[in-house]
Design an enzyme around this catalytic site. Structure first.
Site, mmCIF file in Angstrom:
data_model
loop_
_atom_site.group_PDB
_atom_site.id
_atom_site.type_symbol
_atom_site.label_atom_id
_atom_site.label_comp_id
_atom_site.label_asym_id
_atom_site.label_seq_id
_atom_site.Cartn_x
_atom_site.Cartn_y
_atom_site.Cartn_z
ATOM 1 N N CYS A 81 0.846 -1.191 0.000
ATOM 2 C CA CYS A 81 0.000 0.000 0.000
ATOM 3 C C CYS A 81 0.886 1.247 0.000
ATOM 4 O O CYS A 81 2.021 1.198 0.456
ATOM 5 C CB CYS A 81 -0.934 0.097 1.191
ATOM 6 S SG CYS A 81 -1.979 -1.339 1.394
ATOM 7 N N ARG B 26 3.137 0.185 -5.407
ATOM 8 C CA ARG B 26 2.988 -0.453 -4.100
ATOM 9 C C ARG B 26 1.676 -1.211 -3.966
ATOM 10 O O ARG B 26 1.461 -1.938 -2.994
ATOM 11 C CB ARG B 26 3.072 0.592 -2.995
ATOM 12 C CG ARG B 26 4.369 1.345 -2.980
ATOM 13 C CD ARG B 26 4.365 2.362 -1.875
ATOM 14 N NE ARG B 26 4.517 1.733 -0.596
ATOM 15 C CZ ARG B 26 5.667 1.572 0.044
ATOM 16 N NH1 ARG B 26 6.757 2.027 -0.490
ATOM 17 N NH2 ARG B 26 5.726 0.980 1.211
ATOM 18 N N TRP C 254 -3.115 -2.475 -1.565
ATOM 19 C CA TRP C 254 -2.817 -3.862 -1.947
ATOM 20 C C TRP C 254 -3.457 -4.693 -0.844
ATOM 21 O O TRP C 254 -2.996 -4.714 0.291
ATOM 22 C CB TRP C 254 -1.311 -4.079 -1.993
ATOM 23 C CG TRP C 254 -0.901 -5.418 -2.531
ATOM 24 C CD1 TRP C 254 -0.673 -5.746 -3.842
ATOM 25 C CD2 TRP C 254 -0.658 -6.611 -1.787
ATOM 26 N NE1 TRP C 254 -0.311 -7.071 -3.941
ATOM 27 C CE2 TRP C 254 -0.294 -7.629 -2.700
ATOM 28 C CE3 TRP C 254 -0.718 -6.946 -0.426
ATOM 29 C CZ2 TRP C 254 0.017 -8.929 -2.318
ATOM 30 C CZ3 TRP C 254 -0.411 -8.252 -0.044
ATOM 31 C CH2 TRP C 254 -0.051 -9.223 -0.992
ATOM 32 N N ASN D 197 -0.820 1.805 6.184
ATOM 33 C CA ASN D 197 -0.005 0.831 5.455
ATOM 34 C C ASN D 197 0.542 -0.134 6.495
ATOM 35 O O ASN D 197 1.112 0.297 7.488
ATOM 36 C CB ASN D 197 1.142 1.583 4.763
ATOM 37 C CG ASN D 197 2.150 0.655 4.121
ATOM 38 O OD1 ASN D 197 1.836 -0.500 3.833
ATOM 39 N ND2 ASN D 197 3.343 1.156 3.889
ATOM 40 N N GLY D 198 0.306 -1.435 6.326
ATOM 41 C CA GLY D 198 0.799 -2.425 7.289
ATOM 42 C C GLY D 198 -0.295 -3.397 7.690
ATOM 43 O O GLY D 198 -1.335 -3.484 7.038
ATOM 44 N N GLU E 152 15.693 -16.820 -12.255
ATOM 45 C CA GLU E 152 15.293 -15.412 -12.398
ATOM 46 C C GLU E 152 14.544 -15.186 -13.716
ATOM 47 O O GLU E 152 13.542 -14.474 -13.755
ATOM 48 C CB GLU E 152 16.542 -14.510 -12.285
ATOM 49 C CG GLU E 152 16.315 -13.024 -12.512
ATOM 50 C CD GLU E 152 15.293 -12.389 -11.569
ATOM 51 O OE1 GLU E 152 14.896 -12.994 -10.575
ATOM 52 O OE2 GLU E 152 14.870 -11.258 -11.883
ATOM 53 N N LYS F 217 10.714 -13.835 -14.004
ATOM 54 C CA LYS F 217 10.323 -12.652 -14.783
ATOM 55 C C LYS F 217 9.145 -12.983 -15.693
ATOM 56 O O LYS F 217 8.179 -12.232 -15.795
ATOM 57 C CB LYS F 217 11.486 -12.125 -15.647
ATOM 58 C CG LYS F 217 12.579 -11.400 -14.935
ATOM 59 C CD LYS F 217 12.232 -9.993 -14.491
ATOM 60 C CE LYS F 217 11.686 -9.944 -13.100
ATOM 61 N NZ LYS F 217 12.591 -10.024 -11.992
ATOM 62 N N GLU G 213 5.937 -13.464 -13.652
ATOM 63 C CA GLU G 213 5.437 -12.233 -13.034
ATOM 64 C C GLU G 213 4.660 -11.358 -14.005
ATOM 65 O O GLU G 213 3.630 -10.806 -13.649
ATOM 66 C CB GLU G 213 6.614 -11.396 -12.523
ATOM 67 C CG GLU G 213 7.188 -11.811 -11.220
ATOM 68 C CD GLU G 213 8.205 -10.798 -10.717
ATOM 69 O OE1 GLU G 213 9.222 -10.594 -11.390
ATOM 70 O OE2 GLU G 213 7.971 -10.221 -9.654
ATOM 71 N N HIS H 290 15.780 -36.216 -13.795
ATOM 72 C CA HIS H 290 15.301 -36.780 -12.526
ATOM 73 C C HIS H 290 13.819 -36.486 -12.318
ATOM 74 O O HIS H 290 13.332 -36.552 -11.181
ATOM 75 C CB HIS H 290 16.140 -36.245 -11.364
ATOM 76 C CG HIS H 290 17.572 -36.656 -11.449
ATOM 77 N ND1 HIS H 290 17.998 -37.940 -11.195
ATOM 78 C CD2 HIS H 290 18.674 -35.968 -11.832
ATOM 79 C CE1 HIS H 290 19.301 -38.024 -11.387
ATOM 80 N NE2 HIS H 290 19.743 -36.840 -11.787
ATOM 81 N N LYS I 182 5.459 -3.708 -5.454
ATOM 82 C CA LYS I 182 6.919 -3.527 -5.517
ATOM 83 C C LYS I 182 7.588 -3.771 -4.161
ATOM 84 O O LYS I 182 8.662 -4.346 -4.099
ATOM 85 C CB LYS I 182 7.215 -2.105 -5.994
ATOM 86 C CG LYS I 182 8.676 -1.806 -6.208
ATOM 87 C CD LYS I 182 9.152 -2.362 -7.520
ATOM 88 C CE LYS I 182 10.618 -2.099 -7.767
ATOM 89 N NZ LYS I 182 11.161 -3.071 -8.735
#
Ligand code: M6R
Length: 611
Positions: free
Chosen positions: A2, A27, A75, A101-102, A484, A488, A491, A507, A606
């Site tokens: 947020c 955010r 968020w 926020n939190g 990575e 990407k 996401e 395997h 983010k």
């Protein structure tokens, strides 16, 4: 997560709040809202979905005469993304409104007590509980600072609050604990925000609040109080970022701009640290000398997401250069088991934002055990930086796109430098150190060469954009690169992609291979080249489409590959910093071709400021 913003001044608060929220969109973006205070009244406006919906709402309202307000971009943590759950939240009489926020961990028990005292709740959020609680406390003292202070003393969890009360006109009271909040000091106007990005356009002067402190701002006054309400005098700091970092500079998306910034980001980090291949490097902020390093018998790297992948590369680099055993772990896993860190452990926390809640908790734990904490971050003013014994500021400039790109490359370069620094301090293999320095100094021009070939990658991305699953394989130091690259792609395009050590293919994962499952292989000319090539043969035999990322492909192997991307020769150890650019561009162009919201992918934020 947020984003929150507050404004008291002489300008139109609606414009400042909406503009601030625009820069906090990374955010969270489930819903947004603002509260405006004028003539002893507070009005709240909210919209679901993207911020643009709130902008459209406010255009219709045509408010120009209000100079005080607070704003929020959400968020969702508690409750669905609905209008009722969107911030700001108010108490029952609507006299008090706040943004948060939190996460308030004990909100249920407080809610029950407040209900017994007559409070009626309209949302499922923990935030509304805080609004009602502060209003309840205000009823006892008629003083907003005191009310906030006694309310937060009853809360458990993490928060940054901006609070307005109609009886305290042109004033905002704010506080924080384990969530970021800064005050922007202007001329005849003052700001509050969870991030520099929201206010940098208006002022470069900032004051950071410490955990537990409360501030009361009006247009010409900033008061700060400690937890016990004694006056505090925090230092004024000059903010580092230029407003142009927040512009796309002609690129379609921030992500593409940030990928293209990588050569300069690397030059920037190397500039004042490596003079030449021979001289020792200097790392300001890293407070480790030969005596403290001789005591270190283990290194633990703690991070999340992309930063965790940088940490995995770090294990290869630091063990190779120094021989000190390195373990790497996701912060969220590290927290909930017995840590064996002690005063002979160097703990490296890696975090682009410096705000990631899991990493903050893990670092607080190891500090208690006496470990030396070294933080690698892009935000030197962040909570994690403040917890550090040594700080490595990667200085990549603000990264707006939710998907981390340039910060990853900068983290990798920082890790190479740190490995070199430890090895040089402990008088280790000088020749090896010189070779790596040489490779690092040539990295920016090689990155430029990869970027200049982006059209090839764009065409490839279009060709493969219809596939629903991908496997990325590599060995050794590029195994994290495979992870990575897969992250990407997931996401930003929502396509399933998995990174595997190439040797693990047989395997289990090989069972999935057929013509519907492309395999992207990273094949640098080096010690694992032949081994990865054998794994490619296995994939070819199962009709998988093969994409190679390589320095060159031998004639005899060319027929295995449907496509390849050739990148400049590079040593094994530095190759992750070059290879990843190809995978970033591949993910970017697939997502762009599919019309996805590249900079703000669904469900992501983010800064992950909740555990
Ligand atoms: O700010 P941090 O580096 O601590 O963030 C960690 C992760 O949340 C972050 O890397 C995330 O995985 C990014 N979305 C990656 O693109």
């Amino acid at each position: 997560m947020c984003g929150i913003v507050g404004y008291v001044g002489y300008q139109n608060a609606v414009d400042i709040l909406l503009d601030g929220l625009k820069h906090l969109e990374y955010r969270g973006y489930d819903s947004s809202g603002i509260a405006l205070m004028s003539n002893g009244e507070i009005k709240v406006y909210k919209a679901l979905g993207k911020l643009q919906n709130l902008v459209d709402t406010m255009k219709k309202e045509k408010i120009t005469s209000c100079n005080t307000g607070i704003g929020h971009i959400r968020w969702a943590t508690h409750g669905l993304p609905t209008l009722a759950n969107a911030h700001p939240h108010s108490c029952n009489c609507k006299g008090l409104t706040l943004v948060h926020n939190g996460i308030i961990e004990n909100y249920q028990e407080i809610k029950e007590t407040l209900i017994k005292n007559g409070a009626i709740f309209k949302s499922q959020t923990d935030t509304e509980v805080a609004a009602q609680l502060i209003a309840f406390e205000y009823g006892k003292t008629n003083d907003l600072v005191q009310a906030v202070s006694s309310a937060v003393s009853k809360l458990k969890g993490a928060w940054a609050f901006c609070v307005m009360h109609k009886n305290e006109p042109e004033t905002i009271v704010a506080t924080r604990k384990n969530a970021p909040l800064l005050i922007g000091a202007g001329e005849n106007e003052n700001f509050l925000s969870s991030d520099i990005a929201a206010i940098i356009k208006y002022t470069k002067k900032a004051i950071y609040l410490n955990d537990g402190q409360i501030t009361k701002i009006s247009k010409d006054k900033i008061q700060i109080f400690n937890e016990d309400l004694t006056p505090a005098s925090n230092r004024m700091e000059i903010l580092p970022f230029e407003a142009h970092s927040l512009s796309k500079m002609g690129y379609k998306h921030f992500m593409l701009k940030e990928i293209h910034e990588q050569p300069d980001v690397v030059r920037n980090i190397l500039q004042d640290k490596i003079k030449d291949e021979i001289s020792d490097i200097a790392l300001n902020g890293v407070n480790l000398d030969i005596n403290s390093l001789k005591k270190i018998n283990r290194i633990q790297i703690i991070a999340c997401g992309t930063s965790l992948h940088a940490g995995l590369v770090g294990k290869y680099v630091i063990e190779d250069l120094t021989g000190i055993p390195v373990s790497v772990e996701a912060s969220s896993e590290y927290i909930y088991r017995r840590s064996i860190a002690d005063e002979n452990t160097l703990v490296i926390g890696i975090s682009q934002s410096g705000e990631t809640a899991d990493t903050i908790t893990a670092i607080k734990q190891v500090k208690e055990k006496g470990a030396h904490v070294l933080i690698i971050t892009n935000r030197k003013e962040s909570l994690l930086s403040r917890l550090s014994d040594s700080l490595f500021h990667i200085n990549a400039g603000i990264e707006v796109s939710v998907a981390a790109t340039k910060s990853y490359t900068a983290q990798l370069v920082s890790i190479y430098l740190l490995g070199i620094f430890i090895a040089q301090t402990l008088n280790m293999d000088k020749k090896r150190i010189q070779e790596i320095k040489h490779e690092l100094l040539t990295l920016p021009s090689k990155l430029e060469a990869v970027l200049s070939g982006e059209l090839t990658i764009k065409k490839l991305a279009k060709k493969y954009s219809g596939f629903k699953n991908f496997i990325f394989i590599a060995r050794g130091i590029n195994y994290p690169t495979a992870l990575e690259g897969a992250l990407k792609l997931k996401e930003i395009s929502y396509i399933n992609a998995t990174g595997y050590p190439a040797g693990e293919l047989k395997h289990g994962p090989i069972a999935m291979l057929d013509e519907t499952m492309p395999v992207l292989a990273i094949l640098n000319k080096g010690i694992v080249y032949d081994k990865v090539m054998s794994n490619c043969e296995e994939a070819y035999a199962r009709q998988a489409k093969l994409i190679g990322v390589a320095n060159e492909i031998d004639e005899r192997h060319k027929e295995l590959f449907d496509d390849f991307v050739i990148i400049p020769p590079v040593s094994d150890i530095v190759s992750p910093a070059l290879n990843v650019t190809v995978l970033q561009l591949f993910a970017y162009f697939i997502a762009e071709y599919l019309g996805k919201d590249v900079d703000q992918p669904r469900n992501l934020a983010k800064s992950v400021t909740v555990e």
